[in-house]
Design an enzyme around this catalytic site. Structure first.
Site, PDB file in Angstrom:
ATOM      1  N   ASP A 107      47.906  46.550  73.351  1.00 53.61           N
ATOM      2  CA  ASP A 107      48.481  45.220  73.146  1.00 53.61           C
ATOM      3  C   ASP A 107      49.181  44.858  74.451  1.00 53.61           C
ATOM      4  O   ASP A 107      50.344  45.193  74.649  1.00 53.61           O
ATOM      5  CB  ASP A 107      49.466  45.270  71.971  1.00 53.61           C
ATOM      6  CG  ASP A 107      50.233  43.969  71.766  1.00 53.61           C
ATOM      7  OD1 ASP A 107      49.984  42.984  72.502  1.00 53.61           O
ATOM      8  OD2 ASP A 107      51.097  43.938  70.869  1.00 53.61           O
ATOM      9  N   HIS A 147      47.036  49.360  66.190  1.00 54.52           N
ATOM     10  CA  HIS A 147      46.705  49.236  67.612  1.00 54.52           C
ATOM     11  C   HIS A 147      47.595  48.222  68.334  1.00 54.52           C
ATOM     12  O   HIS A 147      47.317  47.848  69.457  1.00 54.52           O
ATOM     13  CB  HIS A 147      45.213  48.926  67.782  1.00 54.52           C
ATOM     14  CG  HIS A 147      44.341  50.100  67.463  1.00 54.52           C
ATOM     15  ND1 HIS A 147      42.972  50.046  67.441  1.00 54.52           N
ATOM     16  CD2 HIS A 147      44.647  51.397  67.155  1.00 54.52           C
ATOM     17  CE1 HIS A 147      42.476  51.238  67.120  1.00 54.52           C
ATOM     18  NE2 HIS A 147      43.475  52.074  66.939  1.00 54.52           N
ATOM     19  N   THR A 148      48.655  47.789  67.695  1.00 54.49           N
ATOM     20  CA  THR A 148      49.677  46.987  68.360  1.00 54.49           C
ATOM     21  C   THR A 148      50.563  47.863  69.246  1.00 54.49           C
ATOM     22  O   THR A 148      51.303  47.355  70.079  1.00 54.49           O
ATOM     23  CB  THR A 148      50.574  46.233  67.347  1.00 54.49           C
ATOM     24  OG1 THR A 148      51.588  45.534  68.061  1.00 54.49           O
ATOM     25  CG2 THR A 148      51.282  47.191  66.396  1.00 54.49           C
ATOM     26  N   SER A 186      46.397  69.596  58.734  1.00 54.56           N
ATOM     27  CA  SER A 186      45.278  70.299  59.387  1.00 54.56           C
ATOM     28  C   SER A 186      45.221  69.985  60.882  1.00 54.56           C
ATOM     29  O   SER A 186      44.827  70.820  61.687  1.00 54.56           O
ATOM     30  CB  SER A 186      43.943  69.945  58.723  1.00 54.56           C
ATOM     31  OG  SER A 186      43.740  68.545  58.713  1.00 54.56           O
ATOM     32  N   VAL A 238      41.012  63.761  57.955  1.00 52.52           N
ATOM     33  CA  VAL A 238      40.253  65.007  57.957  1.00 52.52           C
ATOM     34  C   VAL A 238      40.837  65.917  56.882  1.00 52.52           C
ATOM     35  O   VAL A 238      41.964  66.358  57.003  1.00 52.52           O
ATOM     36  CB  VAL A 238      40.320  65.699  59.341  1.00 52.52           C
ATOM     37  CG1 VAL A 238      39.393  66.898  59.365  1.00 52.52           C
ATOM     38  CG2 VAL A 238      39.952  64.711  60.441  1.00 52.52           C
ATOM     39  N   HIS A 289      44.830  60.725  62.004  1.00 52.74           N
ATOM     40  CA  HIS A 289      43.812  61.771  62.170  1.00 52.74           C
ATOM     41  C   HIS A 289      44.011  62.899  61.152  1.00 52.74           C
ATOM     42  O   HIS A 289      43.047  63.456  60.640  1.00 52.74           O
ATOM     43  CB  HIS A 289      43.847  62.335  63.593  1.00 52.74           C
ATOM     44  CG  HIS A 289      43.153  61.456  64.586  1.00 52.74           C
ATOM     45  ND1 HIS A 289      42.448  61.945  65.676  1.00 52.74           N
ATOM     46  CD2 HIS A 289      43.051  60.112  64.671  1.00 52.74           C
ATOM     47  CE1 HIS A 289      41.943  60.936  66.373  1.00 52.74           C
ATOM     48  NE2 HIS A 289      42.299  59.813  65.789  1.00 52.74           N
ATOM     49  N   ARG A 335      49.054  57.813  65.395  1.00 54.23           N
ATOM     50  CA  ARG A 335      47.643  58.187  65.507  1.00 54.23           C
ATOM     51  C   ARG A 335      47.410  59.595  64.964  1.00 54.23           C
ATOM     52  O   ARG A 335      46.394  59.869  64.323  1.00 54.23           O
ATOM     53  CB  ARG A 335      47.198  58.089  66.971  1.00 54.23           C
ATOM     54  CG  ARG A 335      45.738  58.431  67.170  1.00 54.23           C
ATOM     55  CD  ARG A 335      45.198  57.863  68.478  1.00 54.23           C
ATOM     56  NE  ARG A 335      43.772  58.116  68.571  1.00 54.23           N
ATOM     57  CZ  ARG A 335      43.223  58.994  69.417  1.00 54.23           C
ATOM     58  NH1 ARG A 335      43.991  59.674  70.263  1.00 54.23           N
ATOM     59  NH2 ARG A 335      41.937  59.186  69.439  1.00 54.23           N
ATOM     60  N   ASN A 349      40.092  64.112  69.655  1.00 55.76           N
ATOM     61  CA  ASN A 349      41.518  64.423  69.837  1.00 55.76           C
ATOM     62  C   ASN A 349      42.085  63.740  71.068  1.00 55.76           C
ATOM     63  O   ASN A 349      43.287  63.771  71.285  1.00 55.76           O
ATOM     64  CB  ASN A 349      41.731  65.937  69.973  1.00 55.76           C
ATOM     65  CG  ASN A 349      41.412  66.452  71.366  1.00 55.76           C
ATOM     66  OD1 ASN A 349      40.966  65.722  72.234  1.00 55.76           O
ATOM     67  ND2 ASN A 349      41.655  67.721  71.576  1.00 55.76           N
TER      68      ASN A 349
HETATM   69  C1  HEM Z   1      39.540  51.689  62.396  1.00 60.07           C
HETATM   70  C2  HEM Z   1      39.139  52.724  63.071  1.00 60.07           C
HETATM   71  C3  HEM Z   1      39.857  53.230  64.285  1.00 60.07           C
HETATM   72  C4  HEM Z   1      39.271  53.558  65.460  1.00 60.07           C
HETATM   73  C5  HEM Z   1      37.804  53.511  65.785  1.00 60.07           C
HETATM   74  C6  HEM Z   1      40.327  53.972  66.356  1.00 60.07           C
HETATM   75  C7  HEM Z   1      40.121  54.396  67.644  1.00 60.07           C
HETATM   76  C8  HEM Z   1      41.124  54.639  68.557  1.00 60.07           C
HETATM   77  C9  HEM Z   1      40.922  55.011  69.924  1.00 60.07           C
HETATM   78  C10 HEM Z   1      39.575  55.249  70.586  1.00 60.07           C
HETATM   79  C11 HEM Z   1      42.140  55.097  70.511  1.00 60.07           C
HETATM   80  C12 HEM Z   1      42.439  55.405  71.977  1.00 60.07           C
HETATM   81  C13 HEM Z   1      42.660  56.874  72.214  1.00 60.07           C
HETATM   82  C14 HEM Z   1      42.753  57.127  73.685  1.00 60.07           C
HETATM   83  O1  HEM Z   1      41.890  56.640  74.419  1.00 60.07           O
HETATM   84  O2  HEM Z   1      43.689  57.834  74.093  1.00 60.07           O
HETATM   85  C15 HEM Z   1      43.110  54.795  69.511  1.00 60.07           C
HETATM   86  C16 HEM Z   1      44.464  54.780  69.723  1.00 60.07           C
HETATM   87  C17 HEM Z   1      45.387  54.631  68.725  1.00 60.07           C
HETATM   88  N1  HEM Z   1      45.116  54.489  67.378  1.00 60.07           N
HETATM   89 FE1  HEM Z   1      43.344  54.108  66.557  1.00 60.07          FE
HETATM   90  N2  HEM Z   1      41.510  53.873  65.711  1.00 60.07           N
HETATM   91  C18 HEM Z   1      41.280  53.433  64.440  1.00 60.07           C
HETATM   92  C19 HEM Z   1      42.223  53.246  63.449  1.00 60.07           C
HETATM   93  C20 HEM Z   1      43.544  53.591  63.571  1.00 60.07           C
HETATM   94  C21 HEM Z   1      44.478  53.687  62.474  1.00 60.07           C
HETATM   95  C22 HEM Z   1      44.119  53.489  61.011  1.00 60.07           C
HETATM   96  C23 HEM Z   1      45.679  54.021  63.013  1.00 60.07           C
HETATM   97  C24 HEM Z   1      46.995  54.275  62.319  1.00 60.07           C
HETATM   98  C25 HEM Z   1      47.328  53.752  61.167  1.00 60.07           C
HETATM   99  C26 HEM Z   1      45.491  54.091  64.448  1.00 60.07           C
HETATM  100  C27 HEM Z   1      46.498  54.315  65.356  1.00 60.07           C
HETATM  101  C28 HEM Z   1      46.309  54.400  66.723  1.00 60.07           C
HETATM  102  C29 HEM Z   1      47.409  54.446  67.682  1.00 60.07           C
HETATM  103  C30 HEM Z   1      48.894  54.308  67.370  1.00 60.07           C
HETATM  104  C31 HEM Z   1      46.826  54.616  68.939  1.00 60.07           C
HETATM  105  C32 HEM Z   1      47.548  54.743  70.284  1.00 60.07           C
HETATM  106  C33 HEM Z   1      47.693  56.218  70.640  1.00 60.07           C
HETATM  107  C34 HEM Z   1      48.416  56.455  71.962  1.00 60.07           C
HETATM  108  O3  HEM Z   1      49.102  55.573  72.453  1.00 60.07           O
HETATM  109  O4  HEM Z   1      48.269  57.574  72.481  1.00 60.07           O
HETATM  110  N3  HEM Z   1      44.186  53.852  64.749  1.00 60.07           N
HETATM  111  N4  HEM Z   1      42.476  54.528  68.321  1.00 60.07           N
HETATM  112  C1  LIG Z   2      41.432  68.273  73.106  1.00 60.62           C
HETATM  113  O1  LIG Z   2      40.246  69.064  73.117  1.00 60.62           O
HETATM  114  C2  LIG Z   2      39.925  69.581  74.375  1.00 60.62           C
HETATM  115  C3  LIG Z   2      38.591  70.324  74.234  1.00 60.62           C
HETATM  116  O2  LIG Z   2      37.640  69.491  73.637  1.00 60.62           O
HETATM  117  C4  LIG Z   2      41.038  70.510  74.846  1.00 60.62           C
HETATM  118  O3  LIG Z   2      40.748  70.989  76.150  1.00 60.62           O
HETATM  119  C5  LIG Z   2      42.367  69.725  74.876  1.00 60.62           C
HETATM  120  O4  LIG Z   2      43.423  70.591  75.190  1.00 60.62           O
HETATM  121  C6  LIG Z   2      42.626  69.103  73.514  1.00 60.62           C
HETATM  122  N1  LIG Z   2      43.810  68.264  73.588  1.00 60.62           N
HETATM  123  C7  LIG Z   2      44.874  68.459  72.805  1.00 60.62           C
HETATM  124  C8  LIG Z   2      45.976  67.476  72.958  1.00 60.62           C
HETATM  125  O5  LIG Z   2      44.941  69.344  71.981  1.00 60.62           O
END
Ligand code: HEM
Ligand SMILES: *[C@@H]1O[C@H](CO)[C@@H](O)[C@H](O)[C@H]1NC(C)=O
Ligand SMILES: *[C@@H]1O[C@H](CO)[C@@H](O)[C@H](O)[C@H]1NC(C)=O
Ligand SMILES: *[C@@H]1O[C@H](CO)[C@@H](O)[C@H](O)[C@H]1NC(C)=O
Ligand SMILES: *[C@@H]1O[C@H](CO)[C@@H](O)[C@H](O)[C@H]1NC(C)=O
Ligand SMILES: *[C@@H]1O[C@H](CO)[C@@H](O)[C@H](O)[C@H]1NC(C)=O
Ligand SMILES: *[C@@H]1O[C@H](CO)[C@@H](O)[C@H](O)[C@H]1NC(C)=O
Ligand SMILES: *[C@@H]1O[C@H](CO)[C@@H](O)[C@H](O)[C@H]1NC(C)=O
Length: 324
Positions: free
Chosen positions: A244, A192-193, A75, A69, A65, A61, A93
């Site tokens: 998943d 998202h797997t 960055s 950006v 990100h 993830r 973030n």
């Molecule tokens: C298509 C648009 C996408 C959206 C709207 C999106 C949105 C999100 C959101 C909201 C989360 C949950 C974060 C949280 O609640 O902690 C997430 C998790 C994640 N995303 Fe996406 N994502 C997108 C595409 C991608 C892509 C392209 C990748 C990598 C190639 C990716 C990899 C991941 C991974 C691995 C997680 C799990 C992170 C963790 O376990 O902390 N996502 N994503």
């Molecule tokens: C994410 O941003 C918030 C402020 O919006 C900050 O307090 C937090 O430490 C940041 N998390 C990480 C992992 O950098």
């Protein structure tokens, strides 16, 4: 005009026209300048993954990100300063993690080859290596030669990271703005797997989808009932669920059969079924071998977005601060 200047000008012009996007990256960029670089990164990443099985998801993830950006330029790794709020501290973030791991890998690389290997390349390689641990072989090729930027702005994270409530049109547009196709969108969503999502990223789908206390009709009702046992109110911002269910630490293609059963966690996942072409691609990716092949190709394209190469940017000494 000297022929060399003419050549350089032509190349620069072609790059400006987008012909060489990512074209300056190459295999084993550090082969002469730091032959052990890729091995050090792989070894260190493997150590960290064995201590923390959540790491592949965190790095995957973070890399996404970073690349969305201002390109894959490290960055996302920069800390905020007295004058500047960095991407790290932007709203999207939420739960970005693994920064300490990148810093640790960077220290190990610096100890062998000071001021040589960019943080942007370290993040790209470590992401590949972390996801690959489970398979005991590299799951995609990483070209190298990225350089690090000196700018990181929280406002740019907000403007460029797609939100979990995005609809199909918004997602397609977001990916197109980074030179990625609809196919890349469907394939990369398969990331998202692995990993987790916080309740607040999807709980409106359970409790207040259209503002009438209703549920999202495109969400599997059996799955919704399960999610409600985890996320008990709209105000829960701390509970997490596996994206998943049952195999959230295993990189596989379960995302697609789940998605087709209307069990995509976010609206952005469900949105892929709202249009014939993307739904068709999702159906094809139920074939796991096909998913792995396609994912490898889309990750290469993700890793080439707007990269800094040549003498652009810098090689940071520490990944969390720009060189002074
Ligand atoms: C298509 C648009 C996408 C959206 C709207 C999106 C949105 C999100 C959101 C909201 C989360 C949950 C974060 C949280 O609640 O902690 C997430 C998790 C994640 N995303 Fe996406 N994502 C997108 C595409 C991608 C892509 C392209 C990748 C990598 C190639 C990716 C990899 C991941 C991974 C691995 C997680 C799990 C992170 C963790 O376990 O902390 N996502 N994503
Ligand atoms: C994410 O941003 C918030 C402020 O919006 C900050 O307090 C937090 O430490 C940041 N998390 C990480 C992992 O950098
Ligand atoms: C990486 O680990 C392997 C296996 O443990 C070892 O043989 C190799 O020397 C290590 N390479 C570096 C550069 O640390
Ligand atoms: C960047 O911020 C992290 C988390 O606050 C901190 O651990 C790290 O030391 C900072 N980096 C530098 C170079 O100060
Ligand atoms: C913050 O901005 C002031 C005035 O623009 C400048 O003098 C100072 O060096 C900056 N500090 C940092 C940490 O960038
Ligand atoms: C997607 O969202 C945008 C922005 O909210 C909206 O203008 C557009 O009508 C929506 N498209 C669809 C197909 O729902
Ligand atoms: C549901 O959404 C509506 C419209 O946005 C809002 O007025 C209402 O307060 C929300 N309900 C809850 C429980 O947050
Ligand atoms: C909803 O999920 C259940 C299993 O949890 C599955 O049997 C059913 O087919 C799914 N519904 C739809 C519409 O896909």
């Amino acid at each position: 005009m000297n022929i060399r200047i003419l050549l350089v000008t032509c190349v620069a012009l072609l790059c400006f026209l987008g012909v060489c996007q990512g074209g300056n990256l190459r295999k084993k960029f550090y082969q002469d300048s730091c032959p052990q670089a890729e091995d050090i990164i792989k070894n260190k990443t493997q150590q960290h993954v064995s201590a923390n099985p959540d790491l592949p998801a965190k790095l995957l993830r973070m890399h996404f990100h970073d690349c969305f950006v201002r390109g894959c330029d490290g960055s996302v790794l920069l800390n905020s300063t007295a004058n500047n709020t960095a991407e790290k501290d932007a709203i999207p973030n939420l739960t970005l993690a693994g920064f300490d791991v990148i810093d640790d890998i960077k220290s190990a690389v610096e100890a062998k080859c000071p001021k040589t290997v960019s943080c942007a390349d370290i993040l790209t390689l470590a992401t590949r290596d972390a996801v690959s641990v489970q398979f005991n072989k590299p799951m995609w090729e990483v070209l190298t030669g990225r350089r690090d930027c000196t700018v990181s702005k929280s406002s740019e994270a907000l403007a460029n990271i797609p939100a979990p409530f995005f609809n199909f049109t918004q997602l397609k547009q977001s990916f197109a703005s980074k030179g990625l196709t609809l196919h890349d969108l469907v394939v990369l969503s398969g990331a998202h797997t692995i990993g987790i999502g916080h309740c607040n990223a999807f709980s409106s789908r359970l409790y207040n989808f259209t503002g009438k206390g209703d549920q999202d009709p495109s969400l599997n009702s059996t799955y919704a009932a399960f999610l409600k046992t985890k996320c008990q109110s709209l105000s829960d911002t701390t509970t997490t669920v596996e994206m998943d269910p049952g195999s959230s630490k295993t990189f596989d293609n379960d995302y697609y059969p789940n998605l087709l059963q209307k069990k995509g966690l976010f609206q952005s996942d469900a949105a892929l079924l709202t249009q014939d072409q993307s739904a068709g691609i999702a159906a094809e990716l139920v074939d796991e071998a096909k998913f792995f092949t396609e994912f490898a190709q889309s990750m290469k394209r993700l890793g080439a977005i707007e990269v800094l190469t040549g003498s652009a940017g810098e090689i940071r000494n520490k990944c969390s601060v720009v060189n002074s």
